[in-house]
Design a protein around this motif. Structure first.
Motif, PDB file in Angstrom:
ATOM      1  N   VAL A 340      -1.469   3.308   0.291  1.00  0.00           N
ATOM      2  CA  VAL A 340      -0.389   2.429   0.748  1.00  0.00           C
ATOM      3  C   VAL A 340      -0.967   1.038   0.989  1.00  0.00           C
ATOM      4  O   VAL A 340      -2.183   0.859   1.125  1.00  0.00           O
ATOM      5  CB  VAL A 340       0.315   2.962   2.010  1.00  0.00           C
ATOM      6  CG1 VAL A 340       1.028   4.270   1.713  1.00  0.00           C
ATOM      7  CG2 VAL A 340      -0.670   3.158   3.159  1.00  0.00           C
ATOM      8  N   MET A 341      -0.076   0.031   1.077  1.00  0.00           N
ATOM      9  CA  MET A 341      -0.517  -1.364   1.073  1.00  0.00           C
ATOM     10  C   MET A 341       0.072  -2.171   2.225  1.00  0.00           C
ATOM     11  O   MET A 341       0.946  -3.032   2.033  1.00  0.00           O
ATOM     12  CB  MET A 341      -0.119  -2.022  -0.250  1.00  0.00           C
ATOM     13  CG  MET A 341      -0.652  -1.338  -1.485  1.00  0.00           C
ATOM     14  SD  MET A 341      -0.091  -2.156  -3.007  1.00  0.00           S
ATOM     15  CE  MET A 341       1.658  -1.733  -2.978  1.00  0.00           C
ATOM     16  N   PRO A 342      -0.384  -1.942   3.452  1.00  0.00           N
ATOM     17  CA  PRO A 342       0.110  -2.780   4.544  1.00  0.00           C
ATOM     18  C   PRO A 342      -0.311  -4.233   4.369  1.00  0.00           C
ATOM     19  O   PRO A 342      -1.420  -4.512   3.904  1.00  0.00           O
ATOM     20  CB  PRO A 342      -0.534  -2.159   5.788  1.00  0.00           C
ATOM     21  CG  PRO A 342      -1.694  -1.372   5.287  1.00  0.00           C
ATOM     22  CD  PRO A 342      -1.340  -0.931   3.913  1.00  0.00           C
ATOM     23  N   VAL A 343       0.579  -5.138   4.722  1.00  0.00           N
ATOM     24  CA  VAL A 343       0.279  -6.574   4.689  1.00  0.00           C
ATOM     25  C   VAL A 343       0.920  -7.236   5.900  1.00  0.00           C
ATOM     26  O   VAL A 343       1.783  -6.665   6.559  1.00  0.00           O
ATOM     27  CB  VAL A 343       0.811  -7.243   3.396  1.00  0.00           C
ATOM     28  CG1 VAL A 343      -0.013  -6.832   2.183  1.00  0.00           C
ATOM     29  CG2 VAL A 343       2.282  -6.929   3.171  1.00  0.00           C
ATOM     30  N   TYR A 344       0.466  -8.441   6.179  1.00  0.00           N
ATOM     31  CA  TYR A 344       1.064  -9.234   7.249  1.00  0.00           C
ATOM     32  C   TYR A 344       2.443  -9.737   6.812  1.00  0.00           C
ATOM     33  O   TYR A 344       2.766  -9.760   5.615  1.00  0.00           O
ATOM     34  CB  TYR A 344       0.159 -10.404   7.609  1.00  0.00           C
ATOM     35  CG  TYR A 344      -1.175  -9.998   8.216  1.00  0.00           C
ATOM     36  CD1 TYR A 344      -1.243  -9.015   9.209  1.00  0.00           C
ATOM     37  CD2 TYR A 344      -2.352 -10.596   7.804  1.00  0.00           C
ATOM     38  CE1 TYR A 344      -2.448  -8.642   9.762  1.00  0.00           C
ATOM     39  CE2 TYR A 344      -3.578 -10.232   8.356  1.00  0.00           C
ATOM     40  CZ  TYR A 344      -3.623  -9.253   9.336  1.00  0.00           C
ATOM     41  OH  TYR A 344      -4.822  -8.889   9.886  1.00  0.00           O
ATOM     42  N   ASP A 345       3.242 -10.160   7.773  1.00  0.00           N
ATOM     43  CA  ASP A 345       4.607 -10.617   7.489  1.00  0.00           C
ATOM     44  C   ASP A 345       4.618 -11.746   6.463  1.00  0.00           C
ATOM     45  O   ASP A 345       3.810 -12.682   6.532  1.00  0.00           O
ATOM     46  CB  ASP A 345       5.273 -11.114   8.775  1.00  0.00           C
ATOM     47  CG  ASP A 345       5.618  -9.980   9.733  1.00  0.00           C
ATOM     48  OD1 ASP A 345       5.633  -8.818   9.274  1.00  0.00           O
ATOM     49  OD2 ASP A 345       5.848 -10.257  10.932  1.00  0.00           O
ATOM     50  N   GLY A 346       5.547 -11.632   5.509  1.00  0.00           N
ATOM     51  CA  GLY A 346       5.723 -12.685   4.529  1.00  0.00           C
ATOM     52  C   GLY A 346       4.707 -12.711   3.411  1.00  0.00           C
ATOM     53  O   GLY A 346       4.673 -13.659   2.614  1.00  0.00           O
ATOM     54  N   VAL A 347       3.870 -11.659   3.325  1.00  0.00           N
ATOM     55  CA  VAL A 347       2.778 -11.632   2.346  1.00  0.00           C
ATOM     56  C   VAL A 347       3.085 -10.607   1.252  1.00  0.00           C
ATOM     57  O   VAL A 347       3.600  -9.519   1.524  1.00  0.00           O
ATOM     58  CB  VAL A 347       1.445 -11.274   3.043  1.00  0.00           C
ATOM     59  CG1 VAL A 347       0.354 -11.005   2.019  1.00  0.00           C
ATOM     60  CG2 VAL A 347       1.022 -12.404   3.971  1.00  0.00           C
ATOM     61  N   THR A 348       2.759 -10.963   0.008  1.00  0.00           N
ATOM     62  CA  THR A 348       2.911 -10.046  -1.117  1.00  0.00           C
ATOM     63  C   THR A 348       1.612  -9.276  -1.326  1.00  0.00           C
ATOM     64  O   THR A 348       0.539  -9.884  -1.404  1.00  0.00           O
ATOM     65  CB  THR A 348       3.244 -10.827  -2.409  1.00  0.00           C
ATOM     66  OG1 THR A 348       4.462 -11.551  -2.212  1.00  0.00           O
ATOM     67  CG2 THR A 348       3.391  -9.878  -3.586  1.00  0.00           C
ATOM     68  N   PRO A 349       1.664  -7.955  -1.416  1.00  0.00           N
ATOM     69  CA  PRO A 349       0.425  -7.167  -1.579  1.00  0.00           C
ATOM     70  C   PRO A 349      -0.280  -7.476  -2.898  1.00  0.00           C
ATOM     71  O   PRO A 349       0.372  -7.601  -3.935  1.00  0.00           O
ATOM     72  CB  PRO A 349       0.914  -5.713  -1.553  1.00  0.00           C
ATOM     73  CG  PRO A 349       2.284  -5.756  -0.978  1.00  0.00           C
ATOM     74  CD  PRO A 349       2.855  -7.087  -1.325  1.00  0.00           C
TER      75      PRO A 349
END
Length: 564
Positions: A340-349
């Motif tokens: 899975v690919m968690p990212v910070y808000d507003g960021v595209t993985p």
């Protein structure tokens, strides 16, 4: 100081004659019985058997004594391999001992990014040998990418010393397994949560899924369930240090983030890192992070994953393949992992990238080999389509079938065997193949390099559990389908394998040491102490001459943009 390793000269670093100089000296001696152990003809034949010694850094196991491919090598080529297989945990010590002694096996298979074998004079420059035309498979393999593959530093002569072991592709690239970086989560966790949507993943959602499952299942097969494991063992510190960049939407460039202007800077002291370690600190104090994380060796870490007790971790897919194989062999598919690919808000993985060639990682011919031509001929022979199919697919009619249309496939029993570690030790040469140059992509007959890369075969390989799991996520067919669609790699990419100067390497090591010394204390500390400990860490980073490292990386990026 640059060490001249041209054949026929004297290698000053070890005060040893090179192979060519030794040969000239032997010619001058009175005639005597030939030393068959030093026979260096380029012919591999059962009528003239030879033993080739091999040193490999790999987590893969040594083959069993009755391995059928070992027998095939002897029967068809007259080649017997003697192995020294070194786990990543022991690589540093072993390299130092070997360089001090100056005597090496015929072939050295290394994944050492510090290039200590290469720069220490342990490997032969191979350009002139390839130009003879006697090694056509290897010559074709390097032709289009030799600038990328060649050493360009100042310690030894510039040129080709190592054949990359992964990601030199032929034709179309196919595949079903994801080998890159991700936050991994056990399938049973997602099944228990009702197969939740994995898009727009955040750290909070990721850890909440793990927390909810661990609360309901505090034990796994009688052992404590581990929420999250941190890979922090020597040589694998990147498991602990790399996630902030990925969370910020950067592809894996190692210790730097490269901006849109192709300028690199470290992120260890930035908010993208602080925010990640603050979450880890909270999860540690909530009981989700394994308190043994920072004392586990790589082997212990892999063994813990193989036990099935660990619900999640950040790692690269290739790095825990042995644990996956062990779980599959035991029929514990629900304990294997999905990325899975968690990212910070507003960021595209940007977790998945286009596969990058492992430059300066793979096999080289040692400087002390008495039979460099035979050693090189062995690599050339192994790169032929015939042997690549044998090493990757097995023996036709025994390990796979060839249909009337020429397409390779396997029976359920053959697929089951492929996942069985014990069977593999008797029927495959996994450690050798791990380091060999490969014909990845497609063979000339249209079949994929490996069973896992043959789309229909890959899906057929899946257990009923995995097929059902994929069906719950929109009828996906591969684990790559769970990842972002990989954009084109930047021309310079990746920054982590840029050759650095000694000064820059020293600074890079100081940064690594600073992280290893401070991050465990930050993660395992009391939440009230987080800000103070973080500031102490940042202050320690700023005592290091970071600019030397950043300047070296940026110089490498500039050079690649101009020449690659």
């Amino acid at each position: 100081m640059k060490r001249n390793l041209r054949l026929g000269g004297l290698r000053r670093a070890g005060r040893q004659l090179t192979v060519a100089a030794l040969a000239m000296a032997l010619i001058a001696l009175p005639a005597c019985s030939p030393d068959k152990s030093a026979d260096d003809s380029e012919t591999l034949s059962p009528s003239n058997p030879t033993t080739i010694s091999v040193w490999i850094t790999s987590a893969q196991q040594a083959p069993a004594a009755d391995n059928k491919i070992t027998k095939l090598l002897k029967d068809k080529l007259g080649v017997t391999l003697t192995y020294e297989i070194v786990t990543p945990d022991n690589e540093d010590q072993k390299i130092g001992v070997m360089l001090a002694g100056g005597q090496y096996p015929d072939l050295i298979g290394t994944g050492d990014l510090k290039q200590r074998f290469l720069e220490g004079g342990a490997l032969q420059r191979l350009d002139d040998m390839l130009k003879t035309g006697h090694y056509p498979n290897l010559a074709a393999h390097v032709k289009d990418d030799i600038k990328k593959m060649s050493y360009a530093g100042d310690e030894v002569d510039k040129g080709l010393y190592i054949f990359p072991n992964y990601n030199r592709f032929y034709g179309d690239v196919t595949g079903g397994t994801y080998y890159g970086p991700a936050f991994w989560i056990q399938k049973r966790v997602l099944a228990d949560a009702g197969y939740p949507d994995l898009s727009n993943m955040t750290l909070d959602r990721y850890f909440q899924l793990i927390s909810d499952y661990k609360a309901k299942h505090p034990q796994t097969n009688g052992a404590p369930t581990v929420g999250f494991e941190i890979l922090a063992s020597k040589g694998r510190e990147w498991g602990m240090t790399n996630p902030p960049a990925l969370l910020a939407g950067s592809p894996n460039n190692g210790g730097v983030i490269v901006d849109s202007n192709n300028h690199a800077s470290i992120y260890a002291d930035k908010d993208v890192a602080k925010n990640f370690y603050k979450v880890l600190n909270q999860q540690y104090n909530a009981g989700l992070v394994d308190p043994e994380s920072f004392t586990l060796t790589y082997d212990q870490y892999t063994a813990k994953l193989a036990s099935g007790t660990v619900l999640g971790m950040h790692d690269q897919g290739w790095d825990f393949g042995t644990a996956t194989q062990s779980l599959q062999s035991a029929g514990k598919d629900e304990n294997t992992y999905v990325p899975v690919m968690p990212v910070y808000d507003g960021v595209t993985p940007w977790y998945a990238d286009r596969a990058v060639m492992n430059i300066n990682q793979g096999f080289g011919v040692s400087a002390s080999s008495k039979q460099p031509k035979k050693a090189l001929k062995f690599l050339d022979t192994m790169l032929s389509e015939e042997w690549q199919k044998t090493l990757s697919w097995g023996i036709a009619g025994e390990d796979y079938q060839v249909g009337a249309d020429g397409v390779f496939s396997r029976t359920d029993e053959q697929r089951k065997n492929y996942k069985d570690i014990t069977w593999r030790s008797h029927n495959r040469l996994d450690a050798l193949l791990d380091m060999l140059p490969k014909h990845q992509g497609k063979f000339s007959d249209g079949n994929a390099y490996s069973p896992d890369d043959q789309p229909a075969e890959f899906y057929a390989t899946l257990s009923d559990y995995d097929k059902n799991f994929m069906a719950k996520y929109g009828n996906k067919k591969t684990w790559l389908d769970f990842m972002n669609k990989a954009p084109e790699n930047p021309k310079y990419y990746p920054a982590w394998n840029i050759k650095l100067s000694d000064d820059a390497n020293q600074v890079n090591q100081q940064l690594t040491d600073t992280s290893v010394q401070n991050l465990p204390k930050i993660i395992a500390g009391k939440p009230a102490d987080f800000d103070a400990k973080w500031q102490a860490y940042v202050d320690a980073i700023h005592k290091v001459d970071v600019k030397v490292y950043e300047d070296a990386v940026n110089a490498g990026i500039k050079n690649r943009l101009a020449n690659w």
